[in-house]
Scaffold this motif. Structure first.
Motif, PDB file in Angstrom:
ATOM      1  N   CYS A   1     -54.447 112.638 -43.553  1.00 36.72           N
ATOM      2  CA  CYS A   1     -55.196 111.543 -44.174  1.00 36.72           C
ATOM      3  C   CYS A   1     -55.086 111.667 -45.689  1.00 36.72           C
ATOM      4  O   CYS A   1     -55.029 112.774 -46.234  1.00 36.72           O
ATOM      5  N   ARG A   2     -55.071 110.551 -46.392  1.00 36.34           N
ATOM      6  CA  ARG A   2     -54.945 110.555 -47.857  1.00 36.34           C
ATOM      7  C   ARG A   2     -56.291 110.662 -48.564  1.00 36.34           C
ATOM      8  O   ARG A   2     -56.340 110.605 -49.798  1.00 36.34           O
ATOM      9  N   TRP A   3     -57.369 110.814 -47.855  1.00 35.77           N
ATOM     10  CA  TRP A   3     -58.713 110.885 -48.448  1.00 35.77           C
ATOM     11  C   TRP A   3     -58.861 112.194 -49.230  1.00 35.77           C
ATOM     12  O   TRP A   3     -59.100 113.237 -48.680  1.00 35.77           O
ATOM     13  N   ASP A   4     -58.710 112.107 -50.538  1.00 38.71           N
ATOM     14  CA  ASP A   4     -58.811 113.265 -51.430  1.00 38.71           C
ATOM     15  C   ASP A   4     -57.934 114.414 -50.935  1.00 38.71           C
ATOM     16  O   ASP A   4     -58.360 115.574 -50.913  1.00 38.71           O
ATOM     17  N   ASN A   5     -56.710 114.083 -50.567  1.00 37.05           N
ATOM     18  CA  ASN A   5     -55.810 115.074 -49.995  1.00 37.05           C
ATOM     19  C   ASN A   5     -54.366 114.699 -50.310  1.00 37.05           C
ATOM     20  O   ASN A   5     -53.948 113.570 -50.064  1.00 37.05           O
ATOM     21  N   PHE A   6     -53.614 115.640 -50.866  1.00 39.65           N
ATOM     22  CA  PHE A   6     -52.202 115.378 -51.160  1.00 39.65           C
ATOM     23  C   PHE A   6     -51.270 116.120 -50.196  1.00 39.65           C
ATOM     24  O   PHE A   6     -50.055 115.936 -50.239  1.00 39.65           O
ATOM     25  N   VAL A   7     -51.842 116.913 -49.301  1.00 35.84           N
ATOM     26  CA  VAL A   7     -51.023 117.681 -48.352  1.00 35.84           C
ATOM     27  C   VAL A   7     -50.826 116.814 -47.112  1.00 35.84           C
ATOM     28  O   VAL A   7     -51.405 117.051 -46.043  1.00 35.84           O
ATOM     29  N   CYS A   8     -49.994 115.775 -47.273  1.00 39.72           N
ATOM     30  CA  CYS A   8     -49.981 114.719 -46.267  1.00 39.72           C
ATOM     31  C   CYS A   8     -48.609 114.094 -46.053  1.00 39.72           C
ATOM     32  O   CYS A   8     -48.494 113.114 -45.320  1.00 39.72           O
ATOM     33  N   ASP A   9     -47.565 114.640 -46.670  1.00 40.35           N
ATOM     34  CA  ASP A   9     -46.248 114.007 -46.577  1.00 40.35           C
ATOM     35  C   ASP A   9     -45.164 115.081 -46.500  1.00 40.35           C
ATOM     36  O   ASP A   9     -45.448 116.274 -46.667  1.00 40.35           O
ATOM     37  N   PRO A  10     -43.929 114.684 -46.224  1.00 43.95           N
ATOM     38  CA  PRO A  10     -42.860 115.679 -46.040  1.00 43.95           C
ATOM     39  C   PRO A  10     -42.666 116.632 -47.212  1.00 43.95           C
ATOM     40  O   PRO A  10     -42.344 117.806 -47.007  1.00 43.95           O
ATOM     41  N   MET A  11     -42.842 116.143 -48.448  1.00 43.19           N
ATOM     42  CA  MET A  11     -42.667 117.045 -49.593  1.00 43.19           C
ATOM     43  C   MET A  11     -43.713 118.157 -49.568  1.00 43.19           C
ATOM     44  O   MET A  11     -43.396 119.343 -49.723  1.00 43.19           O
ATOM     45  N   ALA A  12     -44.981 117.780 -49.359  1.00 40.99           N
ATOM     46  CA  ALA A  12     -46.042 118.784 -49.309  1.00 40.99           C
ATOM     47  C   ALA A  12     -45.871 119.691 -48.099  1.00 40.99           C
ATOM     48  O   ALA A  12     -46.079 120.914 -48.191  1.00 40.99           O
ATOM     49  N   PHE A  13     -45.486 119.120 -46.950  1.00 39.77           N
ATOM     50  CA  PHE A  13     -45.254 119.950 -45.765  1.00 39.77           C
ATOM     51  C   PHE A  13     -44.168 120.990 -46.051  1.00 39.77           C
ATOM     52  O   PHE A  13     -44.287 122.160 -45.692  1.00 39.77           O
ATOM     53  N   THR A  14     -43.097 120.546 -46.708  1.00 39.27           N
ATOM     54  CA  THR A  14     -41.977 121.444 -46.978  1.00 39.27           C
ATOM     55  C   THR A  14     -42.387 122.581 -47.908  1.00 39.27           C
ATOM     56  O   THR A  14     -42.079 123.752 -47.655  1.00 39.27           O
ATOM     57  N   LEU A  15     -43.089 122.240 -48.976  1.00 37.40           N
ATOM     58  CA  LEU A  15     -43.458 123.256 -49.957  1.00 37.40           C
ATOM     59  C   LEU A  15     -44.601 124.146 -49.482  1.00 37.40           C
ATOM     60  O   LEU A  15     -44.567 125.364 -49.681  1.00 37.40           O
ATOM     61  N   ILE A  16     -45.612 123.542 -48.861  1.00 33.03           N
ATOM     62  CA  ILE A  16     -46.820 124.301 -48.521  1.00 33.03           C
ATOM     63  C   ILE A  16     -46.727 124.898 -47.127  1.00 33.03           C
ATOM     64  O   ILE A  16     -46.824 126.119 -46.947  1.00 33.03           O
TER      65      ILE A  16
ATOM     66  N   CYS B   1     -49.359 107.737 -42.068  1.00 35.94           N
ATOM     67  CA  CYS B   1     -47.961 107.611 -42.483  1.00 35.94           C
ATOM     68  C   CYS B   1     -47.545 106.144 -42.492  1.00 35.94           C
ATOM     69  O   CYS B   1     -46.878 105.689 -43.429  1.00 35.94           O
ATOM     70  N   ILE B   2     -47.946 105.403 -41.473  1.00 37.40           N
ATOM     71  CA  ILE B   2     -47.594 103.980 -41.384  1.00 37.40           C
ATOM     72  C   ILE B   2     -48.134 103.222 -42.585  1.00 37.40           C
ATOM     73  O   ILE B   2     -47.416 102.456 -43.244  1.00 37.40           O
ATOM     74  N   TYR B   3     -49.402 103.420 -42.912  1.00 38.64           N
ATOM     75  CA  TYR B   3     -50.012 102.691 -44.022  1.00 38.64           C
ATOM     76  C   TYR B   3     -49.445 103.115 -45.368  1.00 38.64           C
ATOM     77  O   TYR B   3     -49.519 102.358 -46.347  1.00 38.64           O
ATOM     78  N   ALA B   4     -48.879 104.314 -45.443  1.00 35.60           N
ATOM     79  CA  ALA B   4     -48.246 104.772 -46.683  1.00 35.60           C
ATOM     80  C   ALA B   4     -46.789 104.348 -46.775  1.00 35.60           C
ATOM     81  O   ALA B   4     -46.101 104.662 -47.756  1.00 35.60           O
ATOM     82  N   GLY B   5     -46.293 103.632 -45.744  1.00 35.96           N
ATOM     83  CA  GLY B   5     -44.918 103.155 -45.754  1.00 35.96           C
ATOM     84  C   GLY B   5     -43.902 104.191 -45.324  1.00 35.96           C
ATOM     85  O   GLY B   5     -42.708 104.046 -45.584  1.00 35.96           O
ATOM     86  N   GLY B   6     -44.353 105.247 -44.637  1.00 35.60           N
ATOM     87  CA  GLY B   6     -43.456 106.305 -44.197  1.00 35.60           C
ATOM     88  C   GLY B   6     -42.920 106.093 -42.799  1.00 35.60           C
ATOM     89  O   GLY B   6     -43.156 105.060 -42.165  1.00 35.60           O
ATOM     90  N   ASP B   7     -42.207 107.082 -42.308  1.00 35.54           N
ATOM     91  CA  ASP B   7     -41.595 107.054 -40.975  1.00 35.54           C
ATOM     92  C   ASP B   7     -42.265 108.128 -40.120  1.00 35.54           C
ATOM     93  O   ASP B   7     -41.919 109.305 -40.201  1.00 35.54           O
ATOM     94  N   TYR B   8     -43.234 107.719 -39.314  1.00 38.33           N
ATOM     95  CA  TYR B   8     -44.013 108.700 -38.543  1.00 38.33           C
ATOM     96  C   TYR B   8     -43.187 109.365 -37.456  1.00 38.33           C
ATOM     97  O   TYR B   8     -43.442 110.533 -37.114  1.00 38.33           O
ATOM     98  N   LEU B   9     -42.189 108.677 -36.934  1.00 39.65           N
ATOM     99  CA  LEU B   9     -41.343 109.300 -35.915  1.00 39.65           C
ATOM    100  C   LEU B   9     -40.477 110.395 -36.537  1.00 39.65           C
ATOM    101  O   LEU B   9     -40.265 111.452 -35.935  1.00 39.65           O
ATOM    102  N   GLN B  10     -39.995 110.142 -37.742  1.00 37.19           N
ATOM    103  CA  GLN B  10     -39.217 111.169 -38.433  1.00 37.19           C
ATOM    104  C   GLN B  10     -40.094 112.368 -38.780  1.00 37.19           C
ATOM    105  O   GLN B  10     -39.675 113.526 -38.617  1.00 37.19           O
ATOM    106  N   GLU B  11     -41.314 112.107 -39.249  1.00 37.28           N
ATOM    107  CA  GLU B  11     -42.221 113.209 -39.563  1.00 37.28           C
ATOM    108  C   GLU B  11     -42.540 114.017 -38.313  1.00 37.28           C
ATOM    109  O   GLU B  11     -42.594 115.256 -38.357  1.00 37.28           O
ATOM    110  N   ALA B  12     -42.738 113.323 -37.190  1.00 37.20           N
ATOM    111  CA  ALA B  12     -42.996 114.038 -35.938  1.00 37.20           C
ATOM    112  C   ALA B  12     -41.780 114.853 -35.522  1.00 37.20           C
ATOM    113  O   ALA B  12     -41.899 116.009 -35.091  1.00 37.20           O
ATOM    114  N   ARG B  13     -40.600 114.263 -35.644  1.00 35.13           N
ATOM    115  CA  ARG B  13     -39.368 114.995 -35.306  1.00 35.13           C
ATOM    116  C   ARG B  13     -39.249 116.281 -36.118  1.00 35.13           C
ATOM    117  O   ARG B  13     -38.884 117.334 -35.590  1.00 35.13           O
ATOM    118  N   ASP B  14     -39.566 116.189 -37.399  1.00 31.94           N
ATOM    119  CA  ASP B  14     -39.356 117.321 -38.298  1.00 31.94           C
ATOM    120  C   ASP B  14     -40.492 118.337 -38.295  1.00 31.94           C
ATOM    121  O   ASP B  14     -40.257 119.518 -38.599  1.00 31.94           O
TER     122      ASP B  14
END
Length: 258
Positions: free
Chosen positions: A135-150, A166-179
């Motif tokens: 969730c993006r609510w006061d949280n930046f650990v929410c996307d592939p870049m943060a997942f990769t680094l953290i 992910c959908i509302y942020a314009g991302g690809d949730y299936l790709q995030e799930a795959r990875d």
């Protein structure tokens, strides 16, 4: 996989979950942390009475770090919440980390890692695993870049995943799930509906635009066998309509679960 829902600890919450054949309740304490902590024994009693496990405990939207470093009061509170989760025989605690604008991305990641490592060390003593919410609510650990680094650095840090964010942020949730599904510890079932490029509503999961069949296929392929937690979130699906929406989601996912 197990099907449950986000609720609270009133007697009716446990009774309703049991009547619907659910397998757990998730408790998101947020700004009700002290109320939750004061009622741990009551929650434990109701969980045992209704044979309804607490599937996860989480806290959204708080400030974990600041320009000076880790917010010690929040760290101490979350350690108390982890203790409470352990008392409830709950092995999952969900958290996040805010972004401090005065600091660089690297500095934010470094502080977040330090914060999470402290929670992980405390959780290990109690048998509780730590997951970050996307969730993006006061949280930046929410996307592939943060997942990769953290998460890429902190091997014992897991992910609570909700495709809608992910959908509302314009991302690809299936790709995030795959990875990243190999690090998923808990999954939210919340519908999402985008019209004209804008978020319109969060209808019942299964009555929305998410390709839940494909998403669960990835989870099965990655060996996920954890919780699927229904999150009623719509401003339109309330009252009797909201209850019908929950029942619909239960039927829908029972047909997808193997």
């Amino acid at each position: 996989m197990k099907l449950g829902r986000i609720a609270w600890f009133e007697e009716a919450d446990f009774q309703g979950a049991k009547d619907r054949g659910m397998e757990f309740i998730e408790l998101d304490v947020n700004d009700r942390a002290e109320m939750f902590l004061e009622n741990v024994e009551t929650i434990r009693g109701r969980s045992e009475k209704y044979q309804m496990p607490i599937g996860a405990v989480g806290r959204w939207g708080s400030r974990r770090i600041c320009r000076e470093g880790i917010c010690r009061e929040e760290l101490e509170l979350e350690c108390r919440l982890i203790d409470a989760a352990a008392r409830l025989d709950c092995g999952i605690y969900i958290t996040g980390c805010n972004y401090v604008e005065e600091l660089s991305y690297y500095e934010n990641c470094t502080l977040a890692i330090s914060y999470f490592e402290k929670l992980i060390a405390h959780g290990k003593e109690k048998g509780v695993k730590i997951a970050t919410y996307n969730c993006r609510w006061d949280n930046f650990v929410c996307d592939p870049m943060a997942f990769t680094l953290i998460h890429g650095h902190v091997k014992d840090l897991y992910i609570k995943y909700d495709p809608s964010h992910c959908i509302y942020a314009g991302g690809d949730y299936l790709q995030e799930a795959r990875d990243w599904a190999h690090r998923f510890l808990h999954v939210h079932l919340k519908g999402s509906l985008v019209i004209g490029g804008q978020r319109y509503d969060d209808p019942p999961a299964g009555m929305d635009q998410t390709d839940w069949g494909a998403f669960l296929a990835i989870l099965y392929a990655k060996g996920y066998d954890g919780n699927l937690s229904i999150e009623p979130h719509s401003q339109n699906w309330k009252g009797e309509l909201g209850e019908k929406g929950i029942d619909y989601t239960i039927r829908y996912f029972r047909n997808l679960m193997l």
